[in-house]
Design a protein around this motif. Structure first.
Motif, PDB file in Angstrom:
ATOM      1  N   GLY A   1       0.750  -1.247   0.000  1.00 33.48           N
ATOM      2  CA  GLY A   1       0.000   0.000   0.000  1.00 33.48           C
ATOM      3  C   GLY A   1       0.779   1.294   0.000  1.00 33.48           C
ATOM      4  O   GLY A   1       0.170   2.371   0.001  1.00 33.48           O
ATOM      5  N   PHE A   2       2.118   1.247  -0.025  1.00 34.94           N
ATOM      6  CA  PHE A   2       2.907   2.488   0.026  1.00 34.94           C
ATOM      7  C   PHE A   2       3.168   3.024  -1.383  1.00 34.94           C
ATOM      8  O   PHE A   2       3.605   2.290  -2.263  1.00 34.94           O
ATOM      9  N   GLU A   3       2.883   4.329  -1.556  1.00 40.88           N
ATOM     10  CA  GLU A   3       3.081   4.969  -2.862  1.00 40.88           C
ATOM     11  C   GLU A   3       4.549   5.299  -3.117  1.00 40.88           C
ATOM     12  O   GLU A   3       5.030   5.175  -4.246  1.00 40.88           O
ATOM     13  N   ARG A   4       5.220   5.772  -2.090  1.00 37.44           N
ATOM     14  CA  ARG A   4       6.621   6.188  -2.253  1.00 37.44           C
ATOM     15  C   ARG A   4       7.486   5.425  -1.259  1.00 37.44           C
ATOM     16  O   ARG A   4       7.193   5.383  -0.065  1.00 37.44           O
ATOM     17  N   VAL A   5       8.548   4.822  -1.779  1.00 35.42           N
ATOM     18  CA  VAL A   5       9.491   4.066  -0.958  1.00 35.42           C
ATOM     19  C   VAL A   5      10.879   4.605  -1.269  1.00 35.42           C
ATOM     20  O   VAL A   5      11.434   4.367  -2.340  1.00 35.42           O
ATOM     21  N   LEU A   6      11.428   5.375  -0.325  1.00 37.14           N
ATOM     22  CA  LEU A   6      12.665   6.114  -0.563  1.00 37.14           C
ATOM     23  C   LEU A   6      13.775   5.599   0.337  1.00 37.14           C
ATOM     24  O   LEU A   6      13.633   5.588   1.563  1.00 37.14           O
ATOM     25  N   GLY A   7      14.870   5.186  -0.285  1.00 36.90           N
ATOM     26  CA  GLY A   7      16.036   4.722   0.443  1.00 36.90           C
ATOM     27  C   GLY A   7      17.286   5.412  -0.035  1.00 36.90           C
ATOM     28  O   GLY A   7      17.235   6.499  -0.638  1.00 36.90           O
ATOM     29  N   ARG A   8      18.432   4.783   0.190  1.00 32.80           N
ATOM     30  CA  ARG A   8      19.712   5.396  -0.130  1.00 32.80           C
ATOM     31  C   ARG A   8      19.807   5.820  -1.585  1.00 32.80           C
ATOM     32  O   ARG A   8      20.255   6.935  -1.890  1.00 32.80           O
ATOM     33  N   ASP A   9      19.400   4.960  -2.509  1.00 34.63           N
ATOM     34  CA  ASP A   9      19.561   5.269  -3.928  1.00 34.63           C
ATOM     35  C   ASP A   9      18.779   6.513  -4.336  1.00 34.63           C
ATOM     36  O   ASP A   9      19.230   7.288  -5.182  1.00 34.63           O
ATOM     37  N   ALA A  10      17.600   6.708  -3.740  1.00 35.22           N
ATOM     38  CA  ALA A  10      16.780   7.863  -4.092  1.00 35.22           C
ATOM     39  C   ALA A  10      17.197   9.123  -3.345  1.00 35.22           C
ATOM     40  O   ALA A  10      17.076  10.236  -3.878  1.00 35.22           O
ATOM     41  N   LEU A  11      17.698   8.964  -2.116  1.00 38.80           N
ATOM     42  CA  LEU A  11      17.954  10.136  -1.274  1.00 38.80           C
ATOM     43  C   LEU A  11      19.383  10.653  -1.333  1.00 38.80           C
ATOM     44  O   LEU A  11      19.607  11.858  -1.197  1.00 38.80           O
ATOM     45  N   GLN A  12      20.359   9.779  -1.532  1.00 36.48           N
ATOM     46  CA  GLN A  12      21.751  10.235  -1.516  1.00 36.48           C
ATOM     47  C   GLN A  12      22.041  11.314  -2.555  1.00 36.48           C
ATOM     48  O   GLN A  12      22.736  12.289  -2.244  1.00 36.48           O
ATOM     49  N   PRO A  13      21.518  11.203  -3.796  1.00 39.20           N
ATOM     50  CA  PRO A  13      21.791  12.280  -4.766  1.00 39.20           C
ATOM     51  C   PRO A  13      21.201  13.627  -4.361  1.00 39.20           C
ATOM     52  O   PRO A  13      21.625  14.663  -4.890  1.00 39.20           O
ATOM     53  N   ARG A  14      20.259  13.645  -3.437  1.00 34.67           N
ATOM     54  CA  ARG A  14      19.633  14.894  -3.018  1.00 34.67           C
ATOM     55  C   ARG A  14      20.368  15.558  -1.847  1.00 34.67           C
ATOM     56  O   ARG A  14      20.008  16.664  -1.427  1.00 34.67           O
ATOM     57  N   LEU A  15      21.413  14.909  -1.334  1.00 39.36           N
ATOM     58  CA  LEU A  15      22.191  15.486  -0.245  1.00 39.36           C
ATOM     59  C   LEU A  15      23.002  16.681  -0.733  1.00 39.36           C
ATOM     60  O   LEU A  15      23.495  16.693  -1.873  1.00 39.36           O
ATOM     61  N   ASP A  16      23.179  17.684   0.142  1.00 41.28           N
ATOM     62  CA  ASP A  16      24.075  18.805  -0.191  1.00 41.28           C
ATOM     63  C   ASP A  16      25.492  18.288  -0.388  1.00 41.28           C
ATOM     64  O   ASP A  16      26.225  18.767  -1.248  1.00 41.28           O
TER      65      ASP A  16
END
Length: 547
Positions: free
Chosen positions: A302-317
């Motif tokens: 039932g989860f629409e968005r599943v965000l882990g390292r691959d999705a979040l690391q490029p968004r780091l400063d």
């Protein structure tokens, strides 16, 4: 040359023996050296390796049993308690994205030392006829005494005999009888390995103090124990969201050499219930969602968005500000705030699940903001990381509250499982251990309640705290701790539940329905009714029905 080889072989065996005894008996590591010295003294007294050789050399029978003991000692030394369910599940769900680099290096070291042990023992049996004669008996003793083999035999017997379904008959489908008119949002914070045992200030100081401060305004549950098959991250999340232990697919998986493409597809979980009532759901974690099937589980429930390292690391400063597993929790919580802002702007009910990493055994991964606050991290003190984890969670809640993002929101704070072996291990096991579980929200009373329970009871408790009316106050094997209904732990005790799970497969088949071959003699499904049983009931006896 022969004398030197003899003493090197005895030294390797002595050091391994000392390490094994110190690890199993929870003795200080330095005691392995006196034990090794005692072994060498015995070797000198009895001239081990210098007596008459055997008339015929052969490979020792004990090599495989010794290797099995080496595997068990490595697992026990790394994790504290060996959970074969975790081993089987991770092998099938996939190990991609594993971040335990230090543990991998330790595994390499163990492997090399085990090779040295096997070579040394082979040399001893080839050069001392006395050892050659007794090592067959030694092999049997090592096999019979290995806890790892004992666990495998129990699981194998359950798969083969299929001798009951008592645990499965306790299962209740999560049925919502009535939903709240103004559905609240949900923020579920899993704090990796941050068990409530750390709240004992005499043993652990102020490491848990920030959660205690949150608890002053929350409903805090005490007595939440850990049952078998709930003692690792995926198992803890499934227990608390699906109301069941995570019994691995095992031989039910129709393709043993491929990773699972579904995780517990046979049961409805928290995400399934909330999504069916219009909730928009997101999961965020700093580690890879490929590891241990996390992404597969959330996407399938039932989860629409599943965000882990691959999705979040490029968004780091700073994309290099990561640890072996992935993002540090200060970064993760920044993204968690962003995701809640996004969901809150939709004016639809939302749910966010966030999984931290700071408290991960053996030493934790304290974030930079904690280092600036707490001072230098020595690299080994888990209490430093526990304090960091609880402080970051408190700051996240305060930040969200200040922005008005927690209006009409239930906040759930829970440990995913009890911690594995850490620097404070001896202090932790001095007493009964408990998981963290607390509720914080506008309609939740600020008080403490002691209930003998397990993480399976979190699922129905959260649903009722959100205002849902559920059938019999139950979901899965869990019972709402907001009700007066007894939990399975209160009725039957941990030992009975654990013993039943080891001897039955019906619940396992329910969890993995679709992966398991269909049994030809299965009767047609009938509507489920509330079941009341005692552990003495057998699968063949009809269970009484509560009208």
């Amino acid at each position: 040359m022969g004398t030197h080889t003899r003493w090197w072989a005895l030294l390797v065996i002595g050091l391994w023996l000392g390490h094994a005894i110190a690890s199993m008996a929870l003795l200080p590591p330095w005691l392995m050296f006196p034990i090794a010295a005692a072994w060498l003294w015995l070797g000198w007294q009895f001239r081990w390796g210098a007596a008459a050789p055997p008339t015929q050399r052969s490979w020792p029978w004990s090599l495989f049993p010794i290797a099995l003991w080496g595997l068990y000692i490595y697992l026990a030394d790394s994790f504290g308690e060996v959970d074969l369910g975790a081993v089987f599940f991770h092998l099938q769900a996939g190990m991609q994205g594993h971040g335990g680099v230090d543990r991998s290096l330790a595994a390499i070291g163990y492997t090399l030392s085990m090779i040295a042990l096997l070579v040394s023992f082979t040399w001893l049996t080839h050069h001392d006829g006395r050892w050659h004669r007794v090592e067959h008996f030694l092999a049997l003793v090592l096999l019979a005494s290995n806890p790892l083999l004992y666990g495998v035999s129990q699981r194998g017997a359950a798969i083969v005999t299929d001798d009951g379904a008592w645990v499965d008959r306790q299962y209740v489908e999560p049925v919502v009888l009535d939903a709240p008119a103004s559905p609240p949002n949900l923020l579920l914070l899993y704090l990796e390995s941050i068990e409530r045992t750390y709240s004992d200030r005499e043993r652990f100081g102020d490491a848990y103090a920030d959660l205690e401060a949150i608890g002053e305004e929350a409903l805090v549950f005490e007595g939440v124990k850990q049952i078998d098959n709930t003692g690792w991250t995926m198992a803890g999340m499934i227990a608390s969201q699906c109301g069941t232990p995570l019994m691995p697919a095992g031989l039910l998986h129709d393709s043993q050499l491929e990773p699972l493409d579904q995780v517990v597809p046979g049961v409805d979980c928290l995400g399934d219930v909330l999504s069916s009532h219009g909730y928009r759901l997101s999961y965020l974690g700093g580690a890879s969602t490929d590891f241990a099937g996390k992404g597969v589980f959330y996407e399938g429930h039932g989860f629409e968005r599943v965000l882990g390292r691959d999705a979040l690391q490029p968004r780091l400063d700073d994309p290099d500000y990561v640890n072996n597993w992935g993002l540090y929790d200060d970064s993760l919580y920044d993204f968690t705030v962003d995701e809640i802002r996004r969901l809150d702007a939709t004016n639809e009910p939302w749910g966010v699940v966030s999984l931290s990493i700071t408290g991960h055994a053996p030493n934790g991964y304290p974030a930079q903001r904690c280092r600036e606050r707490q001072g230098e991290f020595g690299g080994q003190d888990i209490l430093y990381s526990v304090e960091c984890s609880t402080w970051l969670a408190r700051k996240l809640i305060e930040r969200l509250d200040t922005e008005g993002l927690l209006n009409n929101t239930l906040v759930v704070i829970a440990s995913d499982h009890l911690t594995m072996r850490v620097s404070a291990w001896e202090a932790l096991i001095e007493s009964e251990r408990e998981n963290t579980f607390m509720l914080l929200g506008p309609y939740v009373p600020a008080e403490r309640r002691h209930r003998s329970s397990s993480m399976m009871d979190v699922f129905p408790t959260v649903l009722e705290a959100m205002g849902f009316t559920i059938d019999w106050h139950r979901a899965g094997l869990g019972v709402s701790l907001l009700s007066n209904e007894p939990t399975l732990v209160e009725e039957h005790g941990l030992e009975t539940l654990n013993a039943r799970m080891r001897g039955e497969t019906a619940l396992q088949e329910r969890l993995w329905e679709g992966l398991a071959p269909q049994r030809q003699d299965d009767p047609p499904e009938t509507p489920q009714e509330q079941v009341v049983e005692t552990p003495e009931d057998t699968a063949d006896e009809p269970a009484p029905v509560m009208q």
